[in-house]
Motif scaffolding. Structure first.
Motif, mmCIF file in Angstrom:
data_model
loop_
_atom_site.group_PDB
_atom_site.id
_atom_site.type_symbol
_atom_site.label_atom_id
_atom_site.label_comp_id
_atom_site.label_asym_id
_atom_site.label_seq_id
_atom_site.Cartn_x
_atom_site.Cartn_y
_atom_site.Cartn_z
ATOM 1 N N MET A 162 0.825 -1.206 0.000
ATOM 2 C CA MET A 162 0.000 0.000 0.000
ATOM 3 C C MET A 162 0.861 1.257 0.000
ATOM 4 N N ARG A 163 2.010 1.199 0.655
ATOM 5 C CA ARG A 163 2.924 2.357 0.583
ATOM 6 C C ARG A 163 3.443 2.537 -0.838
ATOM 7 N N ALA A 164 3.751 1.433 -1.508
ATOM 8 C CA ALA A 164 4.232 1.517 -2.889
ATOM 9 C C ALA A 164 3.175 2.111 -3.817
ATOM 10 N N LEU A 165 1.906 1.884 -3.490
ATOM 11 C CA LEU A 165 0.803 2.417 -4.291
ATOM 12 C C LEU A 165 0.363 3.794 -3.817
ATOM 13 N N ARG A 166 1.097 4.373 -2.891
ATOM 14 C CA ARG A 166 0.875 5.742 -2.412
ATOM 15 C C ARG A 166 -0.475 5.913 -1.705
ATOM 16 N N PHE A 167 -0.884 4.914 -0.944
ATOM 17 C CA PHE A 167 -2.078 5.075 -0.118
ATOM 18 C C PHE A 167 -1.766 5.998 1.054
ATOM 19 N N ASP A 168 -2.792 6.612 1.600
ATOM 20 C CA ASP A 168 -2.617 7.464 2.765
ATOM 21 C C ASP A 168 -2.330 6.612 3.999
ATOM 22 N N ASN A 169 -1.709 7.205 4.992
ATOM 23 C CA ASN A 169 -1.273 6.462 6.176
ATOM 24 C C ASN A 169 -2.438 5.837 6.937
ATOM 25 N N ASP A 170 -3.557 6.531 7.035
ATOM 26 C CA ASP A 170 -4.698 5.986 7.781
ATOM 27 C C ASP A 170 -5.210 4.701 7.130
ATOM 28 N N SER A 171 -5.306 4.688 5.820
ATOM 29 C CA SER A 171 -5.773 3.480 5.122
ATOM 30 C C SER A 171 -4.778 2.338 5.295
ATOM 31 N N ILE A 172 -3.493 2.655 5.202
ATOM 32 C CA ILE A 172 -2.467 1.625 5.370
ATOM 33 C C ILE A 172 -2.556 1.000 6.748
ATOM 34 N N LYS A 173 -2.669 1.834 7.770
ATOM 35 C CA LYS A 173 -2.732 1.326 9.141
ATOM 36 C C LYS A 173 -3.984 0.486 9.361
ATOM 37 N N ALA A 174 -5.108 0.931 8.826
ATOM 38 C CA ALA A 174 -6.366 0.219 9.050
ATOM 39 C C ALA A 174 -6.356 -1.154 8.378
ATOM 40 N N VAL A 175 -5.965 -1.214 7.106
ATOM 41 C CA VAL A 175 -5.992 -2.485 6.377
ATOM 42 C C VAL A 175 -4.976 -3.460 6.967
ATOM 43 N N SER A 176 -3.748 -3.002 7.211
ATOM 44 C CA SER A 176 -2.724 -3.909 7.734
ATOM 45 C C SER A 176 -3.065 -4.379 9.141
ATOM 46 N N ARG A 177 -3.718 -3.534 9.931
ATOM 47 C CA ARG A 177 -4.133 -3.953 11.276
ATOM 48 C C ARG A 177 -5.184 -5.047 11.205
ATOM 49 N N LEU A 178 -6.134 -4.938 10.302
ATOM 50 C CA LEU A 178 -7.136 -5.992 10.139
ATOM 51 C C LEU A 178 -6.487 -7.303 9.706
ATOM 52 N N VAL A 179 -5.528 -7.225 8.787
ATOM 53 C CA VAL A 179 -4.809 -8.438 8.364
ATOM 54 C C VAL A 179 -4.090 -9.055 9.559
ATOM 55 N N GLU A 180 -3.477 -8.226 10.382
ATOM 56 C CA GLU A 180 -2.759 -8.721 11.553
ATOM 57 C C GLU A 180 -3.686 -9.393 12.552
ATOM 58 N N LEU A 181 -4.918 -8.888 12.680
ATOM 59 C CA LEU A 181 -5.832 -9.379 13.714
ATOM 60 C C LEU A 181 -6.769 -10.487 13.237
ATOM 61 N N HIS A 182 -6.717 -10.845 11.956
ATOM 62 C CA HIS A 182 -7.786 -11.707 11.438
ATOM 63 C C HIS A 182 -7.765 -13.113 12.020
ATOM 64 N N MET A 183 -6.639 -13.557 12.601
ATOM 65 C CA MET A 183 -6.573 -14.898 13.194
ATOM 66 C C MET A 183 -6.837 -14.889 14.707
ATOM 67 N N ARG A 184 -6.998 -13.695 15.283
ATOM 68 C CA ARG A 184 -7.085 -13.594 16.743
ATOM 69 C C ARG A 184 -8.250 -14.404 17.323
ATOM 70 N N PHE A 185 -9.341 -14.499 16.600
ATOM 71 C CA PHE A 185 -10.533 -15.172 17.116
ATOM 72 C C PHE A 185 -10.363 -16.688 17.245
ATOM 73 N N TYR A 186 -9.587 -17.305 16.350
ATOM 74 C CA TYR A 186 -9.568 -18.761 16.279
ATOM 75 C C TYR A 186 -9.045 -19.367 17.579
ATOM 76 N N GLY A 187 -9.725 -20.379 18.031
ATOM 77 C CA GLY A 187 -9.430 -20.978 19.330
ATOM 78 C C GLY A 187 -10.450 -20.590 20.383
ATOM 79 N N TYR A 188 -11.211 -19.546 20.119
ATOM 80 C CA TYR A 188 -12.218 -19.110 21.098
ATOM 81 C C TYR A 188 -13.245 -20.200 21.348
ATOM 82 N N GLY A 189 -13.698 -20.849 20.273
ATOM 83 C CA GLY A 189 -14.743 -21.854 20.423
ATOM 84 C C GLY A 189 -14.313 -23.060 21.227
ATOM 85 N N GLU A 190 -13.021 -23.445 21.109
ATOM 86 C CA GLU A 190 -12.554 -24.634 21.806
ATOM 87 C C GLU A 190 -12.234 -24.365 23.279
ATOM 88 N N SER A 191 -11.509 -23.274 23.537
ATOM 89 C CA SER A 191 -11.026 -23.049 24.899
ATOM 90 C C SER A 191 -11.787 -21.972 25.650
#
Length: 503
Positions: A325-354
């Motif tokens: 996104m930096r290479a495509l010249r996106f604004d900083n807010d968009s970069i932070k938001a999208v990359s943060r969602l990618v980082e957090l997308h696995m956080r939920f898994y395991g909730y159902g079991e434990s």
């Protein structure tokens, strides 16, 4: 003929002005196409045999205001309020016959004298139609109406000539497939595939703008698939075609590329109306859905027991997403938001079991911050398994998590979790000045708040005193700065002083 009854009367007003002055004027491009599709374009594009100077002479007094930034390219812009007091944006351009430097996106402009010649230089036949004004005569020399009916994108001339002149048109072809749901003519696809490398002369900003429109279209999966199949994605978004991992002979993992396209579709389907939590189309949610697994190629490991792992692909994917996104010249807010969602997308898994403690739920909400509603939708969209029982189990578990978030939010104001003591109270209690100690104390109290919920001022003070007794600074400050009770409590919501929390 299109339904011209939906045209704003301003269109006819301008047509009569040019006709009375002895010049031709036609409505062209997207606005004409959209009349056939039953839509109204927010912007109005016209073409004329009048020069820029003559355009100004005809319409300057009629318009509310005008601008001349595109004058060198034959374009004069106007603003005009219609009868409903809505502001219309109007561009009038002199007939053009352009030639391009093969190594540049910028055209060499030559003004023309023919409407048909002007239409032939446009990108696609569905955008190469015109309505002559004020008589409303349809001019369609390149079969745009037939292509609209067939749902086909073709170029007015040879696609190789069109894309050589302006390589961005290849991105526009994929974008129109996303927005309109049209198929690309085989000749257009072949030209795009053979000429994909020409996109490299286009600026990152122009590519970014087309990509955003593609992702926000009604059929983003189709648009992305065209970018990948033609090779354009290898140059503008290489992390996506890299998702086409070669499966081993035992097919021990799903097709990550097709999975990502399905997640994109499912995320778009979970967007809300204008008054909802995530009004669609939402680029941040959709792009995070497309990119959520881009860390998998880098982290794939074949395990000794025969399985395949992608450990920490969420963290790797967040870094890759931010870099692209930096290479495509996106604004900083968009970069932070999208990359943060990618980082957090696995956080939920395991909730159902434990199951999670209340503190884990608090951390989930706090880490997501303002992205929580998008994270809800991304996590639900990431379930593409054909195993109905597994899908239902994950859906039930996430329902339960959302219910717990709602219950805790009602009790504790989860959206703004803070320690029970603010920075001012910490300094008064410990007898210290702003600095690293205050930051460490603040983080200590925040951890307690996460773990145990609201403590109340008295327990928070006791916990802070006990923590302070174990800190080396408490032994170094001497009797003049021994911890003391605050003379008066800090005002609610008082800001935390500037501090360095790098320890």
């Amino acid at each position: 003929m299109p339904d011209t009854s939906k045209l704003d009367p301003v269109v006819l007003e301008l047509g009569r002005l040019f006709d009375d002055a002895g010049y031709e004027l036609s409505l062209v491009g997207g606005p004409v196409r959209d009349l056939f599709l039953g839509r109204i374009s927010p912007d109005l594009d016209f073409t004329t045999n009048a020069t820029p100077e003559q355009i100004l002479q005809v319409a300057r007094k009629w318009a509310d205001s005008h601008w001349e930034m595109g004058r060198d390219f034959g374009t004069i812009g106007f603003r005009k309020r219609n009868r409903n007091k809505e502001v219309l944006l109007i561009e009038v351009t002199t007939y053009r016959a352009e030639a391009y430097d093969p190594d540049s996106r910028k055209p060499v402009v030559a003004f023309g004298t023919s409407l048909v010649d002007d239409l032939q230089r446009r990108d696609f036949s569905v955008n190469s139609m015109a309505l002559r004004l004020p008589g409303m005569e349809l001019v369609d020399p390149f079969g745009g109406t037939a292509d609209l009916a067939a749902g086909i994108l073709r170029t007015p001339g040879a696609p190789e000539d069109s894309f050589s002149d302006d390589p961005l048109r290849m991105m526009r072809a994929a974008r129109f497939a996303s927005q309109l749901g049209f198929d690309l003519h085989p000749e257009v696809l072949a030209a795009m595939t053979g000429m994909a490398e020409r996109i490299s002369i286009i600026s990152a900003e122009r590519v970014r703008d087309e990509l955003v429109k593609l992702i926000c279209g009604a059929h983003p999966r189709a648009g992305v698939d065209i970018l990948v199949s033609t090779g354009l994605a290898e140059l503008v978004l290489p992390e996506v075609p890299a998702l086409k991992l070669e499966t081993d002979e035992h097919h021990r993992h799903k097709d990550v590329y097709q999975h990502s396209l399905q997640v994109l579709e499912q995320a778009a389907a979970l967007e809300t109306g204008p008054d909802g939590a995530v009004p669609g189309p939402d680029f941040v949610l959709r792009f995070a859905a497309l990119m959520h697994d881009v860390g998998k190629p880098k982290t794939r490991r074949f395990e000794p027991g025969g399985g395949v792992s992608f450990r920490h692909h969420d963290l790797a994917g967040a870094k890759l997403t931010a870099k692209r996104m930096r290479a495509l010249r996106f604004d900083n807010d968009s970069i932070k938001a999208v990359s943060r969602l990618v980082e957090l997308h696995m956080r939920f898994y395991g909730y159902g079991e434990s199951g999670w403690s209340d503190s884990a739920v608090r951390r989930y909400v706090t880490d997501a911050g303002p992205l929580l509603e998008r994270l809800h939708r991304l996590t639900r969209s990431d379930v593409t398994t054909r195993n109905q029982r597994k899908a239902e189990r994950l859906s039930f578990a996430y329902d339960d998590l959302e219910q717990r978030i709602s219950e805790l939010a009602a009790q504790e104001e989860l959206n703004s979790i803070r320690p029970d003591l603010d920075g001012g109270a910490i300094m008064a209690l410990l007898g210290v000045k702003p600095g690293r100690v205050v930051g460490r104390a603040y983080n200590f109290l925040l951890e307690l708040r996460m773990e145990h919920g609201p403590l109340g001022p008295e327990r928070a003070e006791a916990e802070l005193r006990a923590w302070w007794a174990d800190q080396p600074e408490s032994q170094e400050t001497g009797p003049e700065t021994e911890p003391r009770a605050p003379e008066s409590p800090a005002a609610p919501g008082s800001p935390l002083p500037a501090q360095d929390t790098s320890d």
